[in-house]
Motif scaffolding. Structure first.
Motif, mmCIF file in Angstrom:
data_model
loop_
_atom_site.group_PDB
_atom_site.id
_atom_site.type_symbol
_atom_site.label_atom_id
_atom_site.label_comp_id
_atom_site.label_asym_id
_atom_site.label_seq_id
_atom_site.Cartn_x
_atom_site.Cartn_y
_atom_site.Cartn_z
ATOM 1 N N GLU A 1 -4.995 5.995 8.742
ATOM 2 C CA GLU A 1 -6.036 6.235 7.719
ATOM 3 C C GLU A 1 -6.892 5.472 7.473
ATOM 4 O O GLU A 1 -6.662 4.478 6.682
ATOM 5 C CB GLU A 1 -5.110 7.175 6.577
ATOM 6 C CG GLU A 1 -4.304 8.135 7.324
ATOM 7 C CD GLU A 1 -3.492 8.817 5.952
ATOM 8 O OE1 GLU A 1 -3.762 8.278 4.799
ATOM 9 O OE2 GLU A 1 -2.499 9.769 6.192
ATOM 10 N N ARG B 1 -8.995 5.035 4.417
ATOM 11 C CA ARG B 1 -9.110 5.445 2.964
ATOM 12 C C ARG B 1 -10.474 4.985 2.186
ATOM 13 O O ARG B 1 -10.379 3.650 2.066
ATOM 14 C CB ARG B 1 -7.951 5.172 2.158
ATOM 15 C CG ARG B 1 -6.697 5.800 2.823
ATOM 16 C CD ARG B 1 -5.481 5.412 2.320
ATOM 17 N NE ARG B 1 -4.262 6.497 2.746
ATOM 18 C CZ ARG B 1 -3.277 6.366 2.389
ATOM 19 N NH1 ARG B 1 -2.640 5.446 1.303
ATOM 20 N NH2 ARG B 1 -2.042 7.078 2.870
ATOM 21 N N VAL C 1 -5.030 3.343 -3.852
ATOM 22 C CA VAL C 1 -3.904 3.163 -2.756
ATOM 23 C C VAL C 1 -2.781 3.930 -3.399
ATOM 24 O O VAL C 1 -2.215 3.489 -4.213
ATOM 25 C CB VAL C 1 -3.748 1.539 -2.446
ATOM 26 C CG1 VAL C 1 -2.752 1.741 -1.419
ATOM 27 C CG2 VAL C 1 -4.954 0.962 -1.874
ATOM 28 N N ALA D 1 2.072 4.305 0.245
ATOM 29 C CA ALA D 1 1.574 3.274 0.984
ATOM 30 C C ALA D 1 2.140 1.873 0.718
ATOM 31 O O ALA D 1 2.285 1.220 1.463
ATOM 32 C CB ALA D 1 0.128 3.333 0.954
ATOM 33 N N GLU D 2 2.205 1.779 -0.695
ATOM 34 C CA GLU D 2 2.430 0.120 -1.198
ATOM 35 C C GLU D 2 4.010 0.175 -1.740
ATOM 36 O O GLU D 2 4.173 -0.973 -1.950
ATOM 37 C CB GLU D 2 1.390 -0.416 -2.150
ATOM 38 C CG GLU D 2 0.067 -0.542 -1.248
ATOM 39 C CD GLU D 2 -0.664 -1.452 -1.991
ATOM 40 O OE1 GLU D 2 -1.266 -2.049 -1.211
ATOM 41 O OE2 GLU D 2 -0.717 -1.652 -3.307
ATOM 42 N N SER E 1 -9.478 1.096 2.186
ATOM 43 C CA SER E 1 -8.161 0.429 2.835
ATOM 44 C C SER E 1 -7.991 1.001 4.033
ATOM 45 O O SER E 1 -8.214 2.088 4.587
ATOM 46 C CB SER E 1 -6.968 0.460 1.955
ATOM 47 O OG SER E 1 -6.829 2.008 1.544
ATOM 48 N N TYR F 1 -4.551 2.704 6.239
ATOM 49 C CA TYR F 1 -3.154 2.713 6.285
ATOM 50 C C TYR F 1 -2.344 3.020 7.689
ATOM 51 O O TYR F 1 -3.047 4.121 8.224
ATOM 52 C CB TYR F 1 -2.779 3.972 5.204
ATOM 53 C CG TYR F 1 -1.326 4.517 5.161
ATOM 54 C CD1 TYR F 1 -0.303 3.526 5.084
ATOM 55 C CD2 TYR F 1 -1.135 5.642 5.509
ATOM 56 C CE1 TYR F 1 0.826 4.000 5.087
ATOM 57 C CE2 TYR F 1 0.159 6.204 5.495
ATOM 58 C CZ TYR F 1 1.179 5.380 5.413
ATOM 59 O OH TYR F 1 2.331 5.593 5.318
ATOM 60 N N SER G 1 0.331 4.532 9.596
ATOM 61 C CA SER G 1 1.359 5.496 9.295
ATOM 62 C C SER G 1 2.601 5.080 9.764
ATOM 63 O O SER G 1 3.632 5.387 9.199
ATOM 64 C CB SER G 1 0.920 6.949 9.622
ATOM 65 O OG SER G 1 0.539 7.086 10.948
ATOM 66 N N ASN H 1 3.966 1.833 8.459
ATOM 67 C CA ASN H 1 3.870 2.139 6.654
ATOM 68 C C ASN H 1 3.172 0.909 5.981
ATOM 69 O O ASN H 1 3.806 0.387 5.198
ATOM 70 C CB ASN H 1 5.264 2.352 6.058
ATOM 71 C CG ASN H 1 5.164 2.832 4.643
ATOM 72 O OD1 ASN H 1 4.006 3.664 4.632
ATOM 73 N ND2 ASN H 1 5.948 2.381 3.928
ATOM 74 N N VAL I 1 -0.495 -1.289 4.718
ATOM 75 C CA VAL I 1 -1.970 -1.235 4.261
ATOM 76 C C VAL I 1 -2.482 -2.493 4.123
ATOM 77 O O VAL I 1 -2.051 -3.565 3.667
ATOM 78 C CB VAL I 1 -1.750 -0.646 2.686
ATOM 79 C CG1 VAL I 1 -3.234 -0.659 2.135
ATOM 80 C CG2 VAL I 1 -1.186 0.775 2.787
ATOM 81 N N LYS J 1 -6.396 -4.089 2.831
ATOM 82 C CA LYS J 1 -7.673 -3.638 2.060
ATOM 83 C C LYS J 1 -8.843 -4.544 2.176
ATOM 84 O O LYS J 1 -8.479 -5.672 2.447
ATOM 85 C CB LYS J 1 -7.153 -3.380 0.176
ATOM 86 C CG LYS J 1 -6.197 -2.447 0.399
ATOM 87 C CD LYS J 1 -5.778 -2.690 -1.149
ATOM 88 C CE LYS J 1 -5.305 -3.771 -1.731
ATOM 89 N NZ LYS J 1 -3.813 -4.179 -1.152
ATOM 90 N N THR K 1 0.660 -8.639 7.067
ATOM 91 C CA THR K 1 0.822 -7.277 7.411
ATOM 92 C C THR K 1 0.862 -6.852 8.682
ATOM 93 O O THR K 1 1.466 -6.041 9.115
ATOM 94 C CB THR K 1 -0.348 -6.608 6.559
ATOM 95 O OG1 THR K 1 -0.289 -6.775 4.909
ATOM 96 C CG2 THR K 1 -0.077 -5.121 6.661
#
Length: 236
Positions: free
Chosen positions: A92, A94, A99, A103-104, A114, A116, A118, A121, A123, A125, A136
């Motif tokens: 996604e 965004r 956020v 997500a966080e 950001s 995301y 899915s 899970n 994120v 930015k 991440t």
């Protein structure tokens, strides 16, 4: 079509199929040999026909499973082989300034645009540090330094101080651009693997969708302002 379990004749189209695991080759049966080869139970199509000609394959089928006639598309292995487990993961984009907690793992956080992911899970930015992005998404497959057109070629990695650079994630269909001074993300590039593009085949297609911010309430605000002005005019 009437076909034997393995190699065999297809009576309706007068073809002969040689079947291997995952691939099948289809050969036409000439009209003047259909009585000899064109029915189920007849002799197998030879490498050379009685007139000395050689049958030529007219179709090649690449498929999943052992039988081309029973083949179905295999499921997309998002959680299969480790190198492919995040292939085509929904992402996604965004564009709003917050956020979400899901997500966080905490309360809503005012921030930047950001991405995301899915399935994992995760994120990332705009404004995240290179260390945050690597923590991440993992280590990038490559790092590309963006050369300034006005600057002569530097020639070695030791001369890249201050240059903007990309983290390349081809398995995710993603590049992240970082500022060379602050080492913070300034741009996301999402690849669609479009045929004809110069990067076609180098990146997986990024399965992204845009999540737009809610529409502003400008129409309601305008109507309220007009009503207030009318009320003031009546009072006057």
């Amino acid at each position: 079509a009437m076909t034997s379990d393995d190699d065999g004749i297809t009576a309706t189209s007068y073809t002969y199929t040689i079947q291997f695991s995952g691939v099948a080759f289809e050969f036409p049966i000439p009209a003047h040999y259909r009585d000899l080869y064109g029915r189920k139970g007849s002799v197998e199509l030879p490498f050379e026909l009685p007139d000395g000609t050689v049958p030529l394959a007219q179709r090649v089928y690449v498929h999943a499973g052992l039988d081309v006639h029973a083949a179905t598309p295999p499921p997309l292995a998002l959680h299969g082989h480790p190198a492919r487990r995040l292939a085509f993961e929904p992402v996604e984009v965004r564009l709003n300034s917050r956020v979400s907690a899901s997500a966080e793992g905490g309360g809503e956080v005012a921030g930047r645009a950001s991405l995301y992911f899915s399935e994992s899970n995760a994120v990332v930015k705009l404004g995240d540090s290179a260390q945050d992005v690597m923590g991440t998404l993992g280590a990038p497959a490559g790092v590309f330094y963006k050369q300034d057109a006005a600057q002569p070629y530097l020639g070695s990695l030791q001369d890249t101080s201050g240059l903007n650079y990309f983290y390349n994630y081809p398995s995710r269909g993603l590049d992240v651009l970082f500022d060379g001074e602050s080492h913070r993300a300034t741009k996301f590039i999402l690849h669609t693997n479009f045929p004809g593009h110069h990067t076609f085949g180098q990146y997986e297609r990024c399965n992204f969708s845009l999540v737009l911010p809610p529409p502003s309430n400008s129409a309601a605000s305008t109507a309220a302002a007009a009503a207030a002005a009318e009320e003031r005019a009546r009072a006057a």
